[in-house]
Design a protein around this motif. Structure first.
Motif, PDB file in Angstrom:
ATOM      1  N   ARG A 184      11.970  74.395  25.878  1.00 30.24           N
ATOM      2  CA  ARG A 184      13.081  73.994  25.280  1.00 30.24           C
ATOM      3  C   ARG A 184      14.415  74.885  25.767  1.00 30.24           C
ATOM      4  O   ARG A 184      13.896  76.028  26.255  1.00 30.24           O
ATOM      5  CB  ARG A 184      13.293  74.059  23.751  1.00 30.24           C
ATOM      6  CG  ARG A 184      12.282  73.196  22.958  1.00 30.24           C
ATOM      7  CD  ARG A 184      12.389  73.462  21.374  1.00 30.24           C
ATOM      8  NE  ARG A 184      11.957  74.668  21.080  1.00 30.24           N
ATOM      9  CZ  ARG A 184      11.707  75.259  19.929  1.00 30.24           C
ATOM     10  NH1 ARG A 184      12.554  74.649  19.088  1.00 30.24           N
ATOM     11  NH2 ARG A 184      11.157  76.262  19.693  1.00 30.24           N
ATOM     12  N   LEU A 202      15.380  69.859  24.250  1.00 32.20           N
ATOM     13  CA  LEU A 202      14.200  69.494  25.180  1.00 32.20           C
ATOM     14  C   LEU A 202      14.328  69.650  26.696  1.00 32.20           C
ATOM     15  O   LEU A 202      15.062  68.627  27.158  1.00 32.20           O
ATOM     16  CB  LEU A 202      13.349  68.290  24.533  1.00 32.20           C
ATOM     17  CG  LEU A 202      11.856  68.279  25.172  1.00 32.20           C
ATOM     18  CD1 LEU A 202      11.053  69.128  23.938  1.00 32.20           C
ATOM     19  CD2 LEU A 202      11.364  66.784  24.574  1.00 32.20           C
ATOM     20  N   GLY A 205      13.871  66.338  28.576  1.00 32.40           N
ATOM     21  CA  GLY A 205      14.964  65.174  28.473  1.00 32.40           C
ATOM     22  C   GLY A 205      16.337  65.526  29.026  1.00 32.40           C
ATOM     23  O   GLY A 205      17.343  64.376  29.285  1.00 32.40           O
ATOM     24  N   ASN A 227      21.588  65.289  28.023  1.00 33.10           N
ATOM     25  CA  ASN A 227      20.324  64.570  28.186  1.00 33.10           C
ATOM     26  C   ASN A 227      20.431  63.205  28.270  1.00 33.10           C
ATOM     27  O   ASN A 227      21.361  62.555  28.250  1.00 33.10           O
ATOM     28  CB  ASN A 227      19.407  65.207  26.966  1.00 33.10           C
ATOM     29  CG  ASN A 227      19.765  64.676  25.690  1.00 33.10           C
ATOM     30  OD1 ASN A 227      20.863  63.868  25.456  1.00 33.10           O
ATOM     31  ND2 ASN A 227      19.202  64.919  24.706  1.00 33.10           N
ATOM     32  N   ARG A 264       6.581  66.035  33.190  1.00 31.68           N
ATOM     33  CA  ARG A 264       7.170  64.975  32.104  1.00 31.68           C
ATOM     34  C   ARG A 264       6.010  63.627  32.053  1.00 31.68           C
ATOM     35  O   ARG A 264       5.657  63.301  30.814  1.00 31.68           O
ATOM     36  CB  ARG A 264       8.576  64.642  32.276  1.00 31.68           C
ATOM     37  CG  ARG A 264       9.057  63.456  31.173  1.00 31.68           C
ATOM     38  CD  ARG A 264      10.339  63.365  31.408  1.00 31.68           C
ATOM     39  NE  ARG A 264      10.980  63.114  32.792  1.00 31.68           N
ATOM     40  CZ  ARG A 264      12.093  63.023  33.084  1.00 31.68           C
ATOM     41  NH1 ARG A 264      13.127  62.917  32.189  1.00 31.68           N
ATOM     42  NH2 ARG A 264      12.544  62.454  34.535  1.00 31.68           N
ATOM     43  N   VAL A 274      14.309  65.883  20.798  1.00 33.99           N
ATOM     44  CA  VAL A 274      14.792  65.878  22.086  1.00 33.99           C
ATOM     45  C   VAL A 274      16.187  66.735  21.961  1.00 33.99           C
ATOM     46  O   VAL A 274      16.573  67.541  22.678  1.00 33.99           O
ATOM     47  CB  VAL A 274      15.447  64.611  22.587  1.00 33.99           C
ATOM     48  CG1 VAL A 274      16.252  64.248  23.559  1.00 33.99           C
ATOM     49  CG2 VAL A 274      14.078  63.686  22.582  1.00 33.99           C
ATOM     50  N   TYR A 275      17.024  66.780  20.724  1.00 28.27           N
ATOM     51  CA  TYR A 275      17.963  67.370  20.411  1.00 28.27           C
ATOM     52  C   TYR A 275      18.200  67.713  18.895  1.00 28.27           C
ATOM     53  O   TYR A 275      18.056  66.824  18.173  1.00 28.27           O
ATOM     54  CB  TYR A 275      19.116  66.519  20.834  1.00 28.27           C
ATOM     55  CG  TYR A 275      20.688  67.423  20.934  1.00 28.27           C
ATOM     56  CD1 TYR A 275      21.452  67.196  19.433  1.00 28.27           C
ATOM     57  CD2 TYR A 275      21.259  68.310  21.570  1.00 28.27           C
ATOM     58  CE1 TYR A 275      22.680  67.700  19.256  1.00 28.27           C
ATOM     59  CE2 TYR A 275      22.366  69.061  21.209  1.00 28.27           C
ATOM     60  CZ  TYR A 275      22.976  68.538  20.058  1.00 28.27           C
ATOM     61  OH  TYR A 275      24.235  69.619  19.999  1.00 28.27           O
ATOM     62  N   ALA A 296      11.470  62.900  20.162  1.00 23.34           N
ATOM     63  CA  ALA A 296      11.006  62.250  21.588  1.00 23.34           C
ATOM     64  C   ALA A 296       9.982  61.185  21.307  1.00 23.34           C
ATOM     65  O   ALA A 296       9.040  61.267  20.271  1.00 23.34           O
ATOM     66  CB  ALA A 296      10.266  63.690  22.359  1.00 23.34           C
TER      67      ALA A 296
END
Length: 296
Positions: A184, A202, A205, A227, A264, A274-275, A296
């Motif tokens: 992260r 992340l 992403g 992202n 990934r 992800v956020y 995610a």
């Protein structure tokens, strides 16, 4: 932060106009010098034309996200080693110094332009170079504090840290910690003493990244990432400390980002959102969720 981003983007647009004006003016001076067979003037004007083109190239994409990030490509300056960065800056200092001296004595440029160039050279020497050489990575005790406060997970590997204060017990409004782990990018912005907003994204992403020089002679850096879900994270690293280098941190971010994006396809599930944005205490207490996380 949004206001700051707009202000910096406006400054970049003004610089682009100045570069275009320089390109046109010095390009014409080059042609005039060739026609008049004034070779010294031609050489200097051509050098300034090249600098104008270089400036436009450097600012391309700074006002908005354009191209998607490609692992291992672009941002060559930040990918350099400490010694390579220092050599790059030294060559820049000699080039600017040589050109401004010639312009001052041959074209009689204003004294103010001469003084600004000298101040820029001194800023590079005693601020930017110094912080690159002195950049500190967190010790074991500080890493344990990050884990204890819930900023990072004990299962993550911390790759790089930037902060604009010496110790967590002495923080004030506006201070920040920026951490990149193997998973992260994390920003902790202090709202008031002991309380802060933690924003995390992340790495796998992230698809766009941008770095803009800010402040006097580009001493600070505005780092922006976006992202695949169009979430944006803006981090302003003022760069006033001689112990924490924005340049070194961005280099660490690029290495971690490259590794995360390349691996990934092999990752089936991520334990982090992800956020996400949360309110935390630097003296551990209850944390309140500010935005619903995107998983995610």
């Amino acid at each position: 932060m949004e206001e700051l981003v707009r202000s910096i983007q406006k400054q970049v647009r003004i610089k682009k106009v100045a570069c275009w004006a320089g390109l046109i003016m010095f390009g014409l001076c080059t042609l005039v010098g060739i026609a008049a067979q004034e070779w010294l003037m031609t050489l200097l004007a051509f050098a300034m034309t090249i600098l104008s083109v270089y400036g436009l190239t450097m600012m391309r994409g700074m006002t908005k996200f354009t191209k998607e990030y490609q692992p291992g490509k672009g941002y060559g300056y930040y990918r350099r080693t400490v010694q390579q960065k220092l050599r790059y800056l030294t060559w820049g200092q000699w080039l600017v110094g040589g050109l401004i001296v010639l312009m001052f004595f041959i074209f009689n440029v204003r004294l103010s332009a001469f003084l600004i160039a000298i101040l820029g050279i001194l800023t590079i020497q005693f601020s930017i170079k110094k912080r690159i050489k002195n950049h500190q990575e967190p010790d074991v005790t500080e890493l344990e504090e990050f884990v204890r406060m819930g900023i990072v997970s004990p299962h993550e590997q911390t790759i790089g840290v930037y902060k604009d204060f010496q110790h967590l017990s002495h923080t004030f409004r506006g201070n920040q910690i920026v951490i990149v782990t193997d998973k992260r990018l994390i920003s902790v912005f202090v709202e008031e003493q002991g309380r802060a907003v933690k924003t995390e994204m992340l790495l796998s992403g992230i698809n766009k990244i941008r770095a803009i020089g800010t402040g006097f002679q580009g001493q600070g850096i505005l780092l922006s990432v976006s992202n695949c879900d169009h979430n944006e994270l803006h981090i302003h690293m003022v760069g006033k400390s001689i112990f924490f280098s924005p340049e070194q941190f961005i280099g660490s971010l690029l290495r971690a980002l490259d590794a995360a994006l390349k691996s990934r396809s092999y990752s089936t599930e991520e334990p982090f959102p992800v956020y996400q944005q949360t309110r935390i205490s630097l003296h551990p207490s209850e944390q309140g969720l500010l935005h619903k996380p995107t998983i995610a």
